[in-house]
Design an enzyme around this catalytic site. Structure first.
Site, PDB file in Angstrom:
ATOM      1  N   LYS A 212       0.833  -1.214   0.000  1.00 23.49           N
ATOM      2  CA  LYS A 212       0.000   0.000   0.000  1.00 23.49           C
ATOM      3  C   LYS A 212       0.862   1.257   0.000  1.00 23.49           C
ATOM      4  CE  LYS A 212      -2.381  -1.046   3.765  1.00 23.49           C
ATOM      5  NZ  LYS A 212      -2.028  -2.420   4.213  1.00 23.49           N
TER       6      LYS A 212
ATOM      7  N   ARG B 247      -1.550  -8.671  13.630  1.00 22.05           N
ATOM      8  CA  ARG B 247      -1.962  -7.717  12.579  1.00 22.05           C
ATOM      9  C   ARG B 247      -2.661  -8.452  11.439  1.00 22.05           C
ATOM     10  NH1 ARG B 247       3.716  -5.444  11.890  1.00 22.05           N
ATOM     11  NH2 ARG B 247       3.043  -4.504   9.950  1.00 22.05           N
TER      12      ARG B 247
HETATM   13  P1  ADP Z   1       0.271  -2.413   8.667  1.00 23.08           P
HETATM   14  O1  ADP Z   1       1.706  -2.270   8.262  1.00 23.08           O
HETATM   15  O2  ADP Z   1       0.033  -3.588   9.570  1.00 23.08           O
HETATM   16  O3  ADP Z   1      -0.669  -2.311   7.515  1.00 23.08           O
HETATM   17  P2  ADP Z   1      -0.215   0.362   9.630  1.00 23.08           P
HETATM   18  O4  ADP Z   1       1.113   0.994   9.575  1.00 23.08           O
HETATM   19  O5  ADP Z   1      -1.215   0.776   8.620  1.00 23.08           O
HETATM   20  O6  ADP Z   1      -0.055  -1.228   9.683  1.00 23.08           O
HETATM   21  O7  ADP Z   1      -0.874   0.574  11.097  1.00 23.08           O
HETATM   22  C1  ADP Z   1      -0.172   0.238  12.259  1.00 23.08           C
HETATM   23  C2  ADP Z   1      -1.142   0.050  13.420  1.00 23.08           C
HETATM   24  O8  ADP Z   1      -1.884   1.261  13.629  1.00 23.08           O
HETATM   25  C3  ADP Z   1      -2.200  -1.031  13.248  1.00 23.08           C
HETATM   26  O9  ADP Z   1      -1.725  -2.312  13.609  1.00 23.08           O
HETATM   27  C4  ADP Z   1      -3.297  -0.527  14.189  1.00 23.08           C
HETATM   28  O10 ADP Z   1      -2.971  -0.795  15.536  1.00 23.08           O
HETATM   29  C5  ADP Z   1      -3.232   0.972  14.009  1.00 23.08           C
HETATM   30  N1  ADP Z   1      -4.139   1.461  12.944  1.00 23.08           N
HETATM   31  C6  ADP Z   1      -3.773   2.034  11.772  1.00 23.08           C
HETATM   32  N2  ADP Z   1      -4.838   2.390  11.050  1.00 23.08           N
HETATM   33  C7  ADP Z   1      -5.928   2.033  11.769  1.00 23.08           C
HETATM   34  C8  ADP Z   1      -7.333   2.112  11.557  1.00 23.08           C
HETATM   35  N3  ADP Z   1      -7.851   2.633  10.433  1.00 23.08           N
HETATM   36  N4  ADP Z   1      -8.148   1.650  12.544  1.00 23.08           N
HETATM   37  C9  ADP Z   1      -7.660   1.124  13.654  1.00 23.08           C
HETATM   38  N5  ADP Z   1      -6.350   0.998  13.926  1.00 23.08           N
HETATM   39  C10 ADP Z   1      -5.485   1.442  12.988  1.00 23.08           C
END
Ligand code: ADP
Length: 190
Positions: A14, A145
């Site tokens: 992404k 996750r």
């Molecule tokens: P990943 O690399 O797992 O896709 P992100 O960097 O997007 O993760 O997000 C890291 C963390 O931030 C998630 O594991 C969650 O705890 C929190 N988080 C991010 N976006 C959201 C959302 N839209 N709703 C709830 N929690 C979120």
């Protein structure tokens, strides 16, 4: 305006594809994961509230996430478009995003869902762990996750499918080729 959602499991690519889309379509990037990490680093009140969740790979409660998102939208009125990365992750978040877009006289135009198998995601996240240093990259937290994605976040797909906005793109292969396929999908709705 052109408003996009880039969707997919952790490690789907992404961030990589968002960077390319921002440059091509002149979009404002909103990554809720990046925003949370910034708050945690700066030790804001919000950062203190969410650290426990993000460190453990658990979704931050909708109430907190949605309020933060609304704040960022309000700070960025007048941009030519948004790309939402890591948001929405629940159906409630998707419904609220529609509401906020409507209030600004606009809408989500396309949802690009990067299709990557769970096996591939695990391999990529293990590799990323060696390069980046994130507090949620231990194996147990990566598992959490991935679990959150398949249990909660995937339900957002039928929501957008029902609106006719979902574009599934194969997320495995050459970065440029994937980008080309995403652009074709976006250009077909623009
Ligand atoms: P990943 O690399 O797992 O896709 P992100 O960097 O997007 O993760 O997000 C890291 C963390 O931030 C998630 O594991 C969650 O705890 C929190 N988080 C991010 N976006 C959201 C959302 N839209 N709703 C709830 N929690 C979120």
């Amino acid at each position: 305006m052109l408003n996009l959602v880039i969707f997919g499991p952790p490690g789907a690519g992404k961030g990589t594809q968002s960077d390319k889309l921002i440059a091509k379509y002149n979009l404002h990037h909103i990554s809720t994961g990046d925003l949370f990490r910034k708050h945690i680093k700066e030790q804001t009140d919000l950062g203190k509230k969410v650290k426990e969740y993000t460190d453990n790979g658990i979704l931050v409660p909708d109430e907190i996430t949605i309020a933060m998102l609304k704040g960022v939208l309000d700070e960025n009125k007048g941009v030519t478009g948004f790309i939402f990365d890591g948001f929405p992750r629940t159906v409630t978040q998707a419904e609220m995003l529609d509401k906020f877009m409507k209030e600004q006289g606009t809408a989500i135009h396309a949802v690009v869902a990067l299709d990557v198998s769970e096996d591939e995601v695990r391999t990529r996240l293990a590799k990323r762990k060696e390069i980046e240093n994130r507090s949620d990259d231990e194996e147990e937290k990566i598992n959490k996750r991935i679990f959150e994605y398949y249990n909660k976040t995937m339900h957002v797909l039928p929501y957008y499918h029902g609106q006719g906005k979902l574009h599934k793109i194969n997320g495995i292969g050459d970065v440029e080729a994937i980008f080309g396929n995403i652009c074709s999908a976006i250009d077909s709705v623009k």
